[in-house]
Design an enzyme around this catalytic site. Structure first.
Site, short mmCIF file in Angstrom:
data_model
loop_
_atom_site.label_atom_id
_atom_site.label_comp_id
_atom_site.label_asym_id
_atom_site.label_seq_id
_atom_site.Cartn_x
_atom_site.Cartn_y
_atom_site.Cartn_z
N SER A 173 40.27 25.54 47.90
CA SER A 173 41.31 26.16 49.60
C SER A 173 40.07 25.40 50.64
O SER A 173 40.31 25.37 51.73
CB SER A 173 41.34 26.82 48.97
OG SER A 173 40.34 27.74 49.13
N GLU A 174 38.60 25.25 50.39
CA GLU A 174 37.62 24.97 51.26
C GLU A 174 37.75 23.99 52.07
O GLU A 174 36.83 23.22 52.80
CB GLU A 174 36.66 25.46 51.58
CG GLU A 174 36.53 26.95 51.31
CD GLU A 174 35.35 27.68 51.46
OE1 GLU A 174 34.94 28.04 52.33
OE2 GLU A 174 34.60 28.05 50.54
ZN LIG Z 1 32.00 29.50 50.88
#
Ligand SMILES: [Zn+2]
Length: 370
Positions: A173-174
């Site tokens: 998700s990053e």
């Molecule tokens: Zn992180």
């Protein structure tokens, strides 16, 4: 003196439709950018000449300039693609995703993940890695996986908006945070994010990482950026990290960790080692209580020039010596250790309080002068 142009300056000139000044010197990244544009222009011309229907070519890294037989050389792992050649149909995407150059990059991501985990830079499923492999394409690690035990089959292919295009596991998700940098900075071909304890300690403290202490840190990290805290994985986080990361190769993410970028994934990973080792050393030195011995802004200028020669950006490049000398944010004596005045066992008298403040003022003044 000939003008030295960085990749960003070349990019800006080309975007404005201007040609490069005669006699200008180019940094290595700027030279790569010019070569890349020349290749793109000549392949576009060739496509017109042979009048072939539009076909998408599987991107392969451009061959690095071949050294003369037997001459020593530095291995080059930067991934270079032909602009405008991103695969588009599902078949093309699958072929690209399983092609030998991409398989090699997947293995390199797994290697870097193992090194992150062995160095204690990631805990649980923490950290993530991306490599840009096209105009709008990147390989990335999946979500919820320990970085020490990944296999190439775990990797994902996504576009720079984070939409997953290939891979059996769900992407991290990053990833969008990494793309906040990649979209702004074409030299950022790989990003690594982790939570290395010593650098993260600075990210959760109010201390600014000081400079002018170790030359290698100035050359390979440059000025360390600080991105304000935002909720992980949100557009606000991508925006903030991108804003800071465009000019800083190593960014402390407040109350979170570190993100670094480089020309290839190992180059980026090295910066993770550099920043954590630097912060660990600074922390130890600060705890000695004798102040930190800094070299001067004249010497810092030499190191910034060296960094630029290597094609790495530094927002301090245009600062004057007097501005570079403004390095007073970090107060190790006041922040990293308590003063040496023992706590009084009996209620403090006016004389005790006065003595305490005299001692405290001496310590602060010594740190300021040291
Ligand atoms: Zn992180």
């Amino acid at each position: 003196m000939p003008q030295v142009l960085t990749a960003r300056e070349v990019e800006a000139l080309l975007a404005a439709g201007q040609s490069l000044p005669t006699g200008a010197l180019l940094t290595p990244s700027a030279r790569d950018l010019v070569d890349e544009r020349k290749r793109a222009a000549s392949s576009a011309k060739a496509a017109v000449v042979v009048a072939t229907p539009v076909t998408v070519v599987t991107s392969t890294p451009a061959a690095a300039p071949a050294p003369a037989a037997g001459a020593p050389s530095i291995p080059d792992h930067e991934y270079r693609w032909t602009p405008g050649s991103d695969p588009r149909t599902p078949d093309e995407i699958q072929r690209f995703f399983n092609s030998p150059p991409i398989e090699e990059l997947k293995r390199r991501i797994c290697d870097m993940g193992r090194r992150l985990w062995l160095k204690d830079y990631t805990d649980g499923n923490g950290g993530n890695i991306t490599i840009r492999v096209g105009d709008n394409l990147a390989l990335c690690t999946p979500t919820l996986i320990c970085k020490g035990f990944m296999t190439p089959a775990d990797m994902c292919l996504v576009d720079l908006d984070g939409n997953q295009l290939a891979g059996t596991r769900v992407r991290t998700s990053e990833a969008k945070t990494h793309f906040g940098i990649m979209k702004r900075q074409p030299a950022a071909k790989a990003c690594v994010h982790a939570h290395p304890p010593h650098a993260t300690a600075f990210a959760i403290s109010n201390a600014t990482v000081p400079s002018c202490l170790i030359p290698e840190a100035e050359i390979f990290l440059g000025k360390i950026g600080v991105a304000k805290y935002e909720t992980p994985g949100t557009p606000a986080m991508a925006e903030e990290v991108g804003r800071v990361g465009v000019d800083h190769q190593a960014v402390l993410m407040q109350n979170h960790g570190v993100i670094v970028w480089g020309k290839d994934v190992e180059d980026a990973y090295w910066k993770m080692e550099n920043i954590d080792a630097y912060c660990r050393t600074v922390g130890f030195a600060a705890s000695l209580g004798t102040g930190l011995h800094r070299f001067g802004p004249d010497k810092l200028k030499d190191l910034i020039a060296l960094r630029q020669k290597l094609g790495m950006p530094d927002p301090r490049a245009n600062l004057k010596e007097a501005e570079l000398a403004d390095n007073s944010d970090f107060r190790p004596g006041a922040i990293c250790q308590p003063t040496s005045v023992p706590a009084p066992s009996e209620p403090a008298t006016d004389a005790d309080i006065e003595a305490f403040f005299r001692k405290f003022t001496e310590v602060v003044l010594r740190q300021l002068n040291g």
